[in-house]
Motif scaffolding. Structure first.
Motif, mmCIF file in Angstrom:
data_model
loop_
_atom_site.group_PDB
_atom_site.id
_atom_site.type_symbol
_atom_site.label_atom_id
_atom_site.label_comp_id
_atom_site.label_asym_id
_atom_site.label_seq_id
_atom_site.Cartn_x
_atom_site.Cartn_y
_atom_site.Cartn_z
ATOM 1 N N TYR A 1 7.641 -9.351 2.799
ATOM 2 C CA TYR A 1 8.690 -8.458 2.288
ATOM 3 C C TYR A 1 9.293 -7.825 3.533
ATOM 4 O O TYR A 1 8.693 -6.952 4.152
ATOM 5 N N LEU A 2 10.451 -8.312 3.911
ATOM 6 C CA LEU A 2 11.065 -7.917 5.173
ATOM 7 C C LEU A 2 12.373 -7.177 4.933
ATOM 8 O O LEU A 2 13.049 -7.396 3.930
ATOM 9 N N ILE A 3 12.707 -6.330 5.885
ATOM 10 C CA ILE A 3 13.987 -5.623 5.836
ATOM 11 C C ILE A 3 14.726 -5.814 7.150
ATOM 12 O O ILE A 3 14.116 -6.081 8.196
ATOM 13 N N PRO B 43 14.099 -3.943 -11.418
ATOM 14 C CA PRO B 43 13.813 -2.507 -11.518
ATOM 15 C C PRO B 43 13.091 -2.019 -10.259
ATOM 16 O O PRO B 43 12.417 -2.786 -9.572
ATOM 17 N N TYR B 44 13.245 -0.746 -10.002
ATOM 18 C CA TYR B 44 12.605 -0.106 -8.840
ATOM 19 C C TYR B 44 11.101 -0.398 -8.829
ATOM 20 O O TYR B 44 10.532 -0.708 -7.784
ATOM 21 N N SER B 45 10.474 -0.314 -10.001
ATOM 22 C CA SER B 45 9.022 -0.512 -10.094
ATOM 23 C C SER B 45 8.606 -1.907 -9.640
ATOM 24 O O SER B 45 7.554 -2.081 -9.023
ATOM 25 N N LEU B 46 9.425 -2.920 -9.933
ATOM 26 C CA LEU B 46 9.100 -4.284 -9.492
ATOM 27 C C LEU B 46 9.270 -4.424 -7.987
ATOM 28 O O LEU B 46 8.437 -5.047 -7.317
ATOM 29 N N LEU B 47 10.340 -3.860 -7.446
ATOM 30 C CA LEU B 47 10.527 -3.893 -5.990
ATOM 31 C C LEU B 47 9.352 -3.215 -5.291
ATOM 32 O O LEU B 47 8.897 -3.668 -4.240
ATOM 33 N N LYS B 48 8.841 -2.158 -5.901
ATOM 34 C CA LYS B 48 7.681 -1.465 -5.349
ATOM 35 C C LYS B 48 6.418 -2.332 -5.468
ATOM 36 O O LYS B 48 5.634 -2.423 -4.526
ATOM 37 N N ALA B 49 6.234 -2.982 -6.599
ATOM 38 C CA ALA B 49 5.058 -3.839 -6.802
ATOM 39 C C ALA B 49 5.020 -4.974 -5.786
ATOM 40 O O ALA B 49 3.942 -5.368 -5.326
ATOM 41 N N TYR B 50 6.194 -5.484 -5.419
ATOM 42 C CA TYR B 50 6.238 -6.575 -4.440
ATOM 43 C C TYR B 50 5.736 -6.140 -3.060
ATOM 44 O O TYR B 50 5.354 -6.985 -2.258
ATOM 45 N N LEU B 51 5.708 -4.855 -2.784
ATOM 46 C CA LEU B 51 5.126 -4.408 -1.513
ATOM 47 C C LEU B 51 3.661 -4.836 -1.419
ATOM 48 O O LEU B 51 3.162 -5.121 -0.324
ATOM 49 N N ILE B 52 2.982 -4.907 -2.555
ATOM 50 C CA ILE B 52 1.591 -5.358 -2.586
ATOM 51 C C ILE B 52 1.529 -6.870 -2.798
ATOM 52 O O ILE B 52 0.814 -7.571 -2.090
ATOM 53 N N LEU B 53 2.305 -7.367 -3.751
ATOM 54 C CA LEU B 53 2.267 -8.796 -4.093
ATOM 55 C C LEU B 53 2.732 -9.697 -2.950
ATOM 56 O O LEU B 53 2.229 -10.799 -2.791
ATOM 57 N N ALA B 54 3.699 -9.242 -2.199
ATOM 58 C CA ALA B 54 4.298 -10.049 -1.129
ATOM 59 C C ALA B 54 3.827 -9.569 0.240
ATOM 60 O O ALA B 54 4.620 -9.415 1.159
ATOM 61 N N ASN B 55 2.558 -9.332 0.379
ATOM 62 C CA ASN B 55 1.989 -8.820 1.619
ATOM 63 C C ASN B 55 2.484 -9.618 2.833
ATOM 64 O O ASN B 55 2.325 -10.829 2.897
ATOM 65 N N LYS B 56 3.112 -8.939 3.767
ATOM 66 C CA LYS B 56 3.666 -9.529 5.001
ATOM 67 C C LYS B 56 4.840 -10.472 4.762
ATOM 68 O O LYS B 56 5.287 -11.155 5.671
#
Length: 151
Positions: free
Chosen positions: A43-45, A28-41
């Protein structure tokens, strides 16, 4: 030219679009957003100009184990080395944090993904039954990031 960089909240709509088109059961979108905090540095694009064409999310467990949570590349950009660039960039970040090995789960039926991970140095460690639901099994694949072996 493809640029690998940190993901930001502004990239989430494009990341979510890739997620939905890549997986039968997308996060879900909310989990992808949460990973921005959980996966600090971690989470790459991958960007082509201003367009997100792929992403990878990793987390570190127990201080030494890197878990690849998700990786996907837009269908029109696949088979161009972008997935490998994302994977190696995340592995370099893992190593900079002292991670000893990287691992991931992959559906046993996803032959192209298994092949991709093999080409990038991952081996099948074991089978996790029912990981994706009843009767839907996953291979756990590992890559050593610590030792360099002689050829």
């Amino acid at each position: 030219m493809i640029l690998i960089t940190d993901a930001s909240e502004e990239d989430l709509d494009q990341i979510y679009k890739i997620e939905r088109s890549s997986f039968d059961n997308p996060y879900p979108y909310s989990l992808l957003k949460a990973y921005l905090i959980l996966a600090n540095k971690l989470y790459l694009i991958a960007k082509d100009n201003q367009t997100v064409v792929g992403y990878i999310i990793g987390i570190i467990q127990y201080g030494y184990r890197g878990h690849i949570v998700s990786i996907a590349v837009d269908k029109s950009y696949r088979k161009k080395g972008i997935g490998s660039k994302l994977l190696s960039s995340l592995e370099e970040r893992f190593k900079s944090f002292g991670v000893k090995y990287s691992y991931l789960e992959v559906d046993v039926r996803n032959k192209s993904a298994i092949s991709f991970y093999y080409r990038n140095g991952y081996i099948i460690a074991y089978l996790r039954k029912n990981y994706y639901g009843m009767g839907k099994h996953a291979f756990i694949m590992l890559k050593n990031l610590y030792y360099k072996f002689l050829d």
